[in-house]
Design a protein around this motif. Structure first.
Motif: not given
Length: 136
Positions: A43-63, A123-127
């Motif tokens: 939904e957020l259309k995470i780009t390859p350049a954003e994957e490292d920061k996205w991984a931290k978001v996903a890790d926080a969700m998992r934790a 997109v993020a704000d709407d989500a």
């Protein structure tokens, strides 16, 4: 759909313990969190350049999910023998874990959001905006 994603991201918790064993519920919760991570990524259309920061978001969700699941499991195991004080204490521990997890998720997401282009921020704000306004 977006309300479900946002609720899952923010809460990452489940209280459906009565229908299955704690281990089965926990496993199902892990799978649900992974589904929400995948859906939000899309939904957020995470780009390859954003994957490292996205991984931290996903890790926080998992934790967050793991911390809450652990505390809920303990509550489930001790429910029959807890005193009133122990019951209230376990709720306080859950609330604190939720608050700590929300702060960690905020920090990870803020780092990602700050670097997003304006169109992606919208997109993020709407989500994250509620589908229906909150009642007054």
């Amino acid at each position: 759909m977006k309300c479900i994603l946002v609720a899952a991201m923010l809460l990452c918790t489940s209280t459906c313990w009565a229908q299955a064993s704690p281990a089965a519920s926990s496993q199902r919760h892990v799978e649900t969190v992974e589904e929400h991570i995948k859906a939000l990524h899309s939904e957020l259309k995470i780009t390859p350049a954003e994957e490292d920061k996205w991984a931290k978001v996903a890790d926080a969700m998992r934790a967050n999910a793991k911390a809450i699941d652990t505390l809920l499991e303990q509550r489930h195991e001790n429910a029959e023998k807890e005193t009133a004080i122990e019951n209230l204490r376990s709720w306080a521990e859950l609330a604190q874990a939720h608050a700590d997890g929300s702060k960690a998720l905020l920090a990870a997401f803020e780092s990602l959001y700050t670097d997003m282009p304006d169109a992606q921020k919208k997109v993020a704000d709407d989500a994250f905006r509620p589908a229906e306004p909150h009642a007054k």
